[in-house]
Design a protein around this motif. Structure first.
Motif, PDB file in Angstrom:
ATOM      1  N   ALA A   6     -32.831  22.101 -27.814  1.00 43.13           N
ATOM      2  CA  ALA A   6     -31.957  21.675 -26.728  1.00 43.13           C
ATOM      3  C   ALA A   6     -30.519  22.134 -26.987  1.00 43.13           C
ATOM      4  CB  ALA A   6     -32.009  20.158 -26.563  1.00 43.13           C
ATOM      5  N   GLN A   7     -30.068  22.023 -28.227  1.00 33.65           N
ATOM      6  CA  GLN A   7     -28.724  22.487 -28.572  1.00 33.65           C
ATOM      7  C   GLN A   7     -28.611  23.994 -28.390  1.00 33.65           C
ATOM      8  OE1 GLN A   7     -28.048  21.142 -32.575  1.00 33.65           O
ATOM      9  NE2 GLN A   7     -27.463  19.073 -31.931  1.00 33.65           N
ATOM     10  N   ARG A  63     -26.601  28.653 -25.323  1.00 29.10           N
ATOM     11  CA  ARG A  63     -26.887  29.903 -24.625  1.00 29.10           C
ATOM     12  C   ARG A  63     -26.441  29.832 -23.172  1.00 29.10           C
ATOM     13  NH1 ARG A  63     -32.876  31.450 -26.964  1.00 29.10           N
ATOM     14  NH2 ARG A  63     -32.124  32.448 -28.861  1.00 29.10           N
ATOM     15  N   ASN A  64     -26.480  28.661 -22.558  1.00 24.71           N
ATOM     16  CA  ASN A  64     -26.132  28.508 -21.141  1.00 24.71           C
ATOM     17  C   ASN A  64     -24.632  28.378 -20.916  1.00 24.71           C
ATOM     18  OD1 ASN A  64     -28.808  28.648 -20.315  1.00 24.71           O
ATOM     19  ND2 ASN A  64     -29.102  26.441 -20.489  1.00 24.71           N
ATOM     20  N   GLN A  65     -23.869  28.174 -21.973  1.00 23.10           N
ATOM     21  CA  GLN A  65     -22.414  28.075 -21.836  1.00 23.10           C
ATOM     22  C   GLN A  65     -21.826  29.450 -21.592  1.00 23.10           C
ATOM     23  OE1 GLN A  65     -20.885  26.272 -25.392  1.00 23.10           O
ATOM     24  NE2 GLN A  65     -21.576  24.218 -24.818  1.00 23.10           N
TER      25      GLN A  65
END
Length: 102
Positions: A92-93, A98-100
């Motif tokens: 999850a981290q 990666r989505n930031q």
């Protein structure tokens, strides 16, 4: 001319064995810290604490209580659940990072 011996070259002081109560107290602290690290998603810290706990147990030579086959199975299943939970948190981290936006 005499050269001073560097501090790292001096023999280490002898390590005195810990008493049973000291071992239990330190083990309890390490287990608490491991649970805290796990709850915060600090898997590396938890692994380091687990290594420290193993070293402490080896030093203290804490007698392991004999366990039944079922107790060992239960313990392994619990360990697997804990590791899966840690893996889920790490994934999850990773997804979050990666989505930031860079």
């Amino acid at each position: 001319m005499t050269l001073a011996t560097p501090a790292f070259a001096q023999p280490a002081p002898s390590v005195q064995p810990l008493g049973a109560e000291d071992c239990k107290a330190q083990q309890a602290v390490l287990e608490r810290d491991m649970e805290l690290a796990r709850s915060r998603g600090q898997m590396l810290r938890r692994r380091e604490l687990a290594d420290t706990l193993s070293a402490l147990q080896a030093q203290c030579k804490l007698p392991a209580a004999p366990q039944s086959r079922q107790a060992r199975i239960d313990r392994l299943e619990q360990d697997i659940r804990l590791l899966r939970s840690e893996l889920d948190q790490a994934e999850a981290q990773l997804r979050s990072l990666r989505n930031q936006a860079p």
